[in-house]
Scaffold this active site. Structure first.
Site, PDB file in Angstrom:
ATOM      1  N   LYS A 173      -1.122  -1.193  -4.470  1.00  0.00           N
ATOM      2  CA  LYS A 173      -2.265  -0.332  -4.111  1.00  0.00           C
ATOM      3  C   LYS A 173      -1.748   1.069  -3.908  1.00  0.00           C
ATOM      4  CE  LYS A 173      -4.698   0.144   0.341  1.00  0.00           C
ATOM      5  NZ  LYS A 173      -5.508  -0.579   1.342  1.00  0.00           N
ATOM      6  N   GLU A 183     -11.032   0.979  -3.652  1.00  0.00           N
ATOM      7  CA  GLU A 183     -11.391   0.720  -2.259  1.00  0.00           C
ATOM      8  C   GLU A 183     -12.016   1.970  -1.642  1.00  0.00           C
ATOM      9  OE1 GLU A 183      -7.972  -0.911  -0.223  1.00  0.00           O
ATOM     10  OE2 GLU A 183      -8.915  -0.740   1.747  1.00  0.00           O
ATOM     11  N   GLY A 230      -4.479  -4.008   5.967  1.00  0.00           N
ATOM     12  CA  GLY A 230      -3.468  -3.751   6.988  1.00  0.00           C
ATOM     13  C   GLY A 230      -3.710  -2.423   7.667  1.00  0.00           C
ATOM     14  N   SER A 264       0.869  -1.169   0.000  1.00  0.00           N
ATOM     15  CA  SER A 264       0.000   0.000   0.000  1.00  0.00           C
ATOM     16  C   SER A 264       0.908   1.221   0.000  1.00  0.00           C
ATOM     17  CB  SER A 264      -0.879  -0.037   1.252  1.00  0.00           C
ATOM     18  OG  SER A 264      -1.643   1.141   1.360  1.00  0.00           O
ATOM     19  N   LYS A 298     -10.369  -6.654   7.832  1.00  0.00           N
ATOM     20  CA  LYS A 298      -9.389  -6.372   8.884  1.00  0.00           C
ATOM     21  C   LYS A 298     -10.070  -6.857  10.152  1.00  0.00           C
ATOM     22  CE  LYS A 298      -7.659  -2.187   6.609  1.00  0.00           C
ATOM     23  NZ  LYS A 298      -7.688  -0.712   6.562  1.00  0.00           N
ATOM     24  N   ASP A 309     -13.982  -1.243   2.683  1.00  0.00           N
ATOM     25  CA  ASP A 309     -13.077  -1.424   3.816  1.00  0.00           C
ATOM     26  C   ASP A 309     -13.794  -0.843   5.042  1.00  0.00           C
ATOM     27  OD1 ASP A 309     -11.116  -1.087   5.791  1.00  0.00           O
ATOM     28  OD2 ASP A 309      -9.639  -0.120   4.520  1.00  0.00           O
ATOM     29  N   ASP A 357      -7.032   3.155  -3.346  1.00  0.00           N
ATOM     30  CA  ASP A 357      -7.780   3.249  -2.089  1.00  0.00           C
ATOM     31  C   ASP A 357      -8.009   4.726  -1.798  1.00  0.00           C
ATOM     32  OD1 ASP A 357      -8.904   3.059   0.428  1.00  0.00           O
ATOM     33  OD2 ASP A 357      -7.236   1.957   1.345  1.00  0.00           O
ATOM     34  N   LYS A 370      -2.794   5.085  -2.786  1.00  0.00           N
ATOM     35  CA  LYS A 370      -3.782   5.921  -2.126  1.00  0.00           C
ATOM     36  C   LYS A 370      -4.091   7.096  -3.037  1.00  0.00           C
ATOM     37  CE  LYS A 370      -3.966   3.791   1.921  1.00  0.00           C
ATOM     38  NZ  LYS A 370      -5.220   3.315   2.532  1.00  0.00           N
TER      39      LYS A 370
HETATM   40  O1  OSB Z   1      -7.316   2.038   4.303  1.00  0.00           O
HETATM   41  O2  OSB Z   1      -6.259   0.218   4.201  1.00  0.00           O
HETATM   42  C1  OSB Z   1      -6.369   1.343   4.656  1.00  0.00           C
HETATM   43  C2  OSB Z   1      -3.344   2.157   6.860  1.00  0.00           C
HETATM   44  C3  OSB Z   1      -3.941   2.868   7.870  1.00  0.00           C
HETATM   45  C4  OSB Z   1      -5.292   3.118   7.806  1.00  0.00           C
HETATM   46  C5  OSB Z   1      -6.055   2.630   6.729  1.00  0.00           C
HETATM   47  C6  OSB Z   1      -5.462   1.900   5.723  1.00  0.00           C
HETATM   48  C7  OSB Z   1      -4.068   1.694   5.769  1.00  0.00           C
HETATM   49  C8  OSB Z   1      -3.317   0.992   4.740  1.00  0.00           C
HETATM   50  C9  OSB Z   1      -2.042   0.351   5.207  1.00  0.00           C
HETATM   51  O3  OSB Z   1      -3.626   0.991   3.570  1.00  0.00           O
HETATM   52  C10 OSB Z   1      -1.750  -0.966   4.628  1.00  0.00           C
HETATM   53  C11 OSB Z   1      -0.598  -1.639   5.350  1.00  0.00           C
HETATM   54  O4  OSB Z   1      -0.699  -1.881   6.569  1.00  0.00           O
HETATM   55  O5  OSB Z   1       0.392  -1.920   4.686  1.00  0.00           O
HETATM   56 MG    MG Z   2      -8.518   0.947   2.970  1.00  0.00          MG
END
Ligand code: OSB
Ligand code: MG
Length: 374
Positions: A164, A216, A293, A138, A265, A241, A191, A166
């Site tokens: 992925k 996402e 994660g 990510s 999660k 999510d 995401d 952001k």
């Molecule tokens: O939206 O998946 C998410 C981290 C903190 C809060 C929300 C998210 C995330 C990540 C991190 O995308 C993914 C990782 O732990 O590698």
């Molecule tokens: Mg997410």
């Protein structure tokens, strides 16, 4: 039989190697709530609460989780006797509204203690069958499409099976275009962490042309309904999510066709019992799931790896190796990924990691103990 006798809460501060930016905030250092749970027979395990410093992902944060565990969840579980760990999640759900991440930290720890007592790996206790799990990365929001492209290409070279990125308004179409060009036909997804509304349909529609595995959580963090309107308009599969906080929400998503993929999660949904229920429900309607994660330390990561070994986790998870996040993790050996993008599922009983207690001691900023006052 599970009878918890003692829970020690600790907060540690673990600096991230590089700041992680999502549409709702930026994190440079993880404040992490760790638990040490011990049962009446002296079996002990570590678990992690995934709540962040601020309530910008869900309503929970480390400080609210601390209070919830210390005052309500810990005492409730310690007052009970449970035949199997399956009973703990539902009992906690009946007793305490919300506070999912706080409940999960205790519930998941109880699963690990039970696996230890049975002498089996946590993955098997949960019903997992894989011996390795596919891993994605990510990548946070970057300064420019070029920086993002470089990072995305590097991640493909490292072996990550899914990239992925952001996004947020203003950092979307151009950024995705650059990332797509950099990764070729590798699995790529975005995401949005709820940065958009239905007013943004013209922009969101443009993302359809990049052949993304999924988008996402584009809309509000607690929305299911509006996502169904968006899914009718977009060809890219929507993955929820933040909105999937229970099996009921997953059912709503399925019935409304608000998304075609679920990010699970365990922390977000209140623990493993609920996560497994969502996993099983999704399997009955051919909806694939994957393990999300929360920038976990090596302790929380062990729980994610175990869960991702279940059969319907068909898409690589956000389960990157320790070195992606930390200069030095709090487990030994650290989590690694092979060149094909797989993380090995531990075969030793319980969570299957060795916790570096000296390092945790060094990083600890506060401690509290409940139960067994010695
Ligand atoms: O939206 O998946 C998410 C981290 C903190 C809060 C929300 C998210 C995330 C990540 C991190 O995308 C993914 C990782 O732990 O590698
Ligand atoms: Mg997410």
């Amino acid at each position: 039989m599970i009878r918890l006798k003692k829970i020690t809460l600790r907060e540690i501060r673990l600096p991230l190697k590089e700041p992680f930016q999502i549409s709702s905030g930026i994190e440079t250092e993880r404040r992490i709530l760790l638990l040490e749970l011990e049962d009446a027979q002296g079996q002990a395990t570590w678990s992690e609460c995934v709540a962040g410093a601020l309530p910008n992902y869900s309503p929970e944060a480390i400080d609210t989780a601390w209070i919830a565990i210390e005052q309500w969840i810990g005492p409730f579980v310690m007052a009970g006797q449970f035949e199997t760990p399956e009973e703990i999640g539902p009992a906690l759900r009946r007793e305490i509204r919300g506070n999912n991440m706080a409940r999960a930290a205790v519930e998941m720890g109880c699963w690990a203690i039970d696996a230890l007592k049975q002498g089996i790996p946590l993955s098997r206790a949960l019903g997992g069958s894989r011996d390795k799990v596919g891993t994605g990365i990510s990548i946070g929001i970057q300064d420019s499409p070029e920086t993002l492209a470089t990072k995305a290409a590097h991640a493909v070279d490292q072996g990550y099976r899914k990239i992925k990125i952001k996004i947020k308004p203003g950092c979307d179409v151009e950024f995705v275009e650059a990332a797509r060009a950099a990764v070729g036909d590798h699995a790529l997804m975005v995401d949005a962490n709820n940065a958009y509304t239905l007013e943004d349909i013209p922009v969101l529609k443009q993302l359809d042309k990049f052949n993304l595995t999924m988008i996402e959580q584009p809309l509000a963090w607690d929305d299911v309904h509006m996502h169904s309107r968006l899914q009718k308009i977009m060809s890219t599969p929507i993955c929820l999510d933040e909105s999937i906080t229970s099996v009921e929400k997953a059912r709503e998503m399925i019935e409304l066709d608000s998304g075609r993929i679920i990010n699970i999660k365990a922390g977000r949904v209140g623990g493993f019992s609920e996560a497994i229920a969502i996993h099983d429900l999704a399997a009955t309607v051919n909806i694939p799931v994957w393990c999300g994660g929360m920038l976990e330390s090596g302790i929380g990561r062990a729980y994610n790896v175990a869960m991702a070994s279940l059969p319907n986790f068909k898409i690589p998870g956000d389960i990157s190796p320790s070195s992606r996040y930390w200069d030095r993790d709090i487990v030994t050996p650290e989590w690694t990924m092979d060149s094909e993008g797989y993380v090995t599922v531990p075969e030793t009983p319980g969570v299957g990691i060795v916790v570096d207690v000296d390092r945790i001691d060094d990083l600890t900023v506060r401690t509290a103990r409940i139960g067994d006052k010695e």
